[in-house]
Design an enzyme around this catalytic site. Structure first.
Site, PDB file in Angstrom:
ATOM      1  N   ASP A   8      40.513 -39.987  -5.677  1.00  0.00           N
ATOM      2  CA  ASP A   8      40.528 -38.981  -4.548  1.00  0.00           C
ATOM      3  C   ASP A   8      39.564 -37.979  -5.285  1.00  0.00           C
ATOM      4  OD1 ASP A   8      41.307 -37.616  -2.388  1.00  0.00           O
ATOM      5  OD2 ASP A   8      42.740 -36.413  -3.673  1.00  0.00           O
ATOM      6  N   ASP A  10      39.498 -34.001  -3.346  1.00  0.00           N
ATOM      7  CA  ASP A  10      39.975 -32.654  -3.193  1.00  0.00           C
ATOM      8  C   ASP A  10      41.533 -32.832  -3.433  1.00  0.00           C
ATOM      9  OD1 ASP A  10      37.707 -32.189  -1.830  1.00  0.00           O
ATOM     10  OD2 ASP A  10      38.376 -32.556   0.141  1.00  0.00           O
TER      11      ASP A  10
HETATM   12 MG   LIG Z   1      43.514 -35.046  -2.073  1.00  0.00          MG
END
Ligand SMILES: [Mg+2]
Ligand SMILES: [Zn+2]
Length: 190
Positions: A8, A10
């Site tokens: 992932d 962010d």
């Molecule tokens: Mg995230």
């Protein structure tokens, strides 16, 4: 077929800042370079998979997201670390930009971004692991038969206490560097 870490973006690879709309706002965590370099050295593909509904919402464009990914790569390169590929979902059913405002098969936890990585990078999801700060990242792992790790950075510290029924992570760790240590110890097949 090679193993990969589906990462992932962010809150996991870089700081969570809300809708990240400018390359200048990209900030790595202090441990990000070391973590990614360890994966690079172990021969594990690093594949970023990220929901970017800000595109569908009209907050920024695909070009901006690509500039942001260039910026991340530039910052990583300073420490000799690299991401193999970036895949993002630009869609959202409630979006305001017509071409992106729809249900899709690539918004996590749907598996579309992983399927692209399998096709384009020849990775085997069953030998791989997904790492993220939201339960949807763990759900994505389950969806493709990968291991799933929740990190407590970004939304992770809050998410940890909001676990959806029936979903468990293979590990919950403080940050990406701890996730990488878990991967190197627990996934010897990698
Ligand atoms: Mg995230
Ligand atoms: Zn999508």
């Amino acid at each position: 077929m090679s193993a990969a870490v589906f990462l992932d973006r962010d809150g996991t690879l870089i700081e969570e800042v809300g809708y990240l709309d400018r390359p200048e706002r990209v900030e790595l965590f202090p441990w990000t370079i070391d973590a990614i370099r360890s994966l690079n050295r172990a021969g594990i593909r690093v594949v970023v998979v990220t929901n970017q509904s800000g595109i569908a919402r009209g907050y920024f464009t695909e070009a901006t997201v690509e500039q942001i990914h260039c910026r991340v790569s530039e910052l990583l390169a300073v420490g000799g670390a690299s991401v193999d590929a970036y895949y993002y979902c630009p869609h959202h059913p409630d979006g305001s930009v017509a071409e992106y405002a729809r249900v899709c098969d690539c918004r996590k936890p749907a598996r579309g971004l992983i399927d692209r990585a399998v096709r384009e990078l020849d990775v085997d999801p069953r030998r791989s692991v997904a790492v993220g700060d939201r339960w949807l990242d763990v759900a994505l792992a389950r969806e493709v038969g990968a291991k799933g790790i929740l990190v407590r950075t970004g939304y992770g510290a809050v998410e940890e206490h909001r676990r959806p029924a029936g979903l468990t992570a293979d590990s919950v760790v403080n940050n990406l560097v701890e996730a990488v240590s878990w991967i190197l110890v627990n996934m010897p097949a990698i």
